[in-house]
Design an enzyme around this catalytic site. Structure first.
Site, PDB file in Angstrom:
ATOM      1  N   GLY A  42      57.690  48.535  16.681  1.00 18.34           N
ATOM      2  CA  GLY A  42      56.320  48.165  16.343  1.00 18.34           C
ATOM      3  C   GLY A  42      55.605  49.327  15.657  1.00 18.34           C
ATOM      4  N   SER A 109      63.390  52.014  15.565  1.00 19.61           N
ATOM      5  CA  SER A 109      62.223  51.995  14.692  1.00 19.61           C
ATOM      6  C   SER A 109      61.098  52.824  15.338  1.00 19.61           C
ATOM      7  CB  SER A 109      61.807  50.549  14.431  1.00 19.61           C
ATOM      8  OG  SER A 109      60.922  50.458  13.350  1.00 19.61           O
ATOM      9  N   TRP A 110      59.927  52.222  15.620  1.00 19.94           N
ATOM     10  CA  TRP A 110      58.886  52.971  16.327  1.00 19.94           C
ATOM     11  C   TRP A 110      59.396  53.483  17.661  1.00 19.94           C
ATOM     12  CZ3 TRP A 110      54.630  55.651  16.375  1.00 19.94           C
ATOM     13  CH2 TRP A 110      53.966  55.867  17.592  1.00 19.94           C
ATOM     14  N   ASP A 255      68.526  49.522   5.162  1.00 19.09           N
ATOM     15  CA  ASP A 255      67.299  49.521   5.960  1.00 19.09           C
ATOM     16  C   ASP A 255      66.138  49.789   5.015  1.00 19.09           C
ATOM     17  OD1 ASP A 255      65.153  49.965   7.659  1.00 19.09           O
ATOM     18  OD2 ASP A 255      66.384  50.945   9.189  1.00 19.09           O
ATOM     19  N   HIS A 283      67.633  46.653   9.121  1.00 22.62           N
ATOM     20  CA  HIS A 283      66.777  47.382  10.065  1.00 22.62           C
ATOM     21  C   HIS A 283      66.864  46.816  11.478  1.00 22.62           C
ATOM     22  CE1 HIS A 283      63.424  49.866  11.359  1.00 22.62           C
ATOM     23  NE2 HIS A 283      62.819  48.787  11.839  1.00 22.62           N
TER      24      HIS A 283
END
Length: 307
Positions: A42, A109-110, A255, A283
């Protein structure tokens, strides 16, 4: 290596962490196994039962939780008192509540951003990390996502769709969406925001319409964090050379959310890291090639850790 079979939640609870926030937490797998906490993406993405399937339930104590304002955590989509340092402190509160001296971090990711921030703040509490789709949250990384000279040049039609729904007013695309996503019409703007990211992640788009709760959490919190540079007081790579725990990095060659240079930059400064490129991988952790690489990376890490 294939994903493990779907696994039911063994135990779940809500944990108050202060400033009016309460985290949703669930545990699965072996209560005496290697403790691993999953850090979702996120910001605002929330956890999914799918994320349990990267871990052998006989070897791992699997801890999933929703970060502040995400998923089932309360209040819904709240950005009040919501910053990276508070997310790191929430992890410490959760670790202490569970009675764990150390644990492994699994983040994408985050979630990779948060894992590195927490690892630098509390290095003695981390046994190992598995990171996917590395996101360093530098100005250039945000420009790639929301600037005209970044991913917009690879996906011009989707970029125009994002612009077509862009809220009126002055400022950049990020600034305009940020204002709208905390306003009364936030759900009208959250879906176009999320569809842009889904395009870059090579995932299906949602039909036009008002956003559901998950989309609202994602869009509002991403804009909140990104407008503030991820609430990082210094570049994320600074200090990573002191992180000596084993780190597995998995990154797809396709990605488009987090271009591969970010994984390479991180690998170069982490002294005990292993970087695996996934050919044609995107991703998302649901990408079959990415998922297979993650299962293998977790297995490699597990061989060096004691339960």
């Amino acid at each position: 290596m294939a994903l493990f079979a779907p696994l039911d939640c063994r135990h779940h609870f809500f944990l108050p962490v202060g400033q009016g926030h309460t985290l949703y937490v669930e545990e699965s797998g072996n209560p005496d196994g290697i403790p691993v906490v999953v850090l979702h993406g996120g910001p605002g993405g929330g956890c999914s039962p799918f994320l349990r399937r990267f871990f052998d339930p006989q070897r791992f104590r699997i801890i999933l939780y929703d970060q502040r304002g995400a998923g089932k955590s309360l209040p819904l989509a709240s950005t009040d008192h919501n910053s990276t340092d508070r997310l790191c402190q929430d992890l410490e509160t959760l670790r202490e509540h569970l009675g764990l001296s150390r644990w492994m971090l699994f983040g994408g990711s985050w979630g990779s951003t948060l894992a590195l921030a927490y690892g630098k703040a509390f290095p003695g509490r981390v046994t190992a990390m598995v990171l996917r789709g590395v996101f360093l949250c530098r100005p250039r990384d945000l420009d790639w996502l929301y600037g005209e000279q970044g991913a917009a040049r690879l996906f011009p039609e989707a970029w125009q769709a994002l612009l077509a729904h862009c809220p009126p007013g002055p400022g950049t695309v990020l600034e305009r969406y940020h204002r709208a996503l905390i306003g009364e019409q936030a759900r009208d703007y959250a879906r176009p925001w999320c569809n842009w990211e889904s395009t870059l992640a090579l995932m299906n788009l949602a039909a036009p319409g008002a956003a559901e709760d998950g989309e609202l959490c994602m869009a509002r919190q991403e804009a909140h964090y990104f407008i503030h540079g991820g609430f990082l007081d210094r570049p994320l790579l600074d200090g990573c050379e002191a992180l000596t725990m084993p780190v597995e990095i998995i990154h797809g060659s396709r990605d488009y959310v987090c271009p591969p240079e970010q994984a390479w930059a991180l690998h170069r400064v982490l002294p005990n890291s292993r970087l695996q490129w996934v050919d044609n991988g995107g991703h998302s952790s649901a990408d079959p090639a990415i998922a297979e690489a993650l299962v293998a990376a977790v297995a490699r890490i597990a061989t060096g850790l004691r339960s």
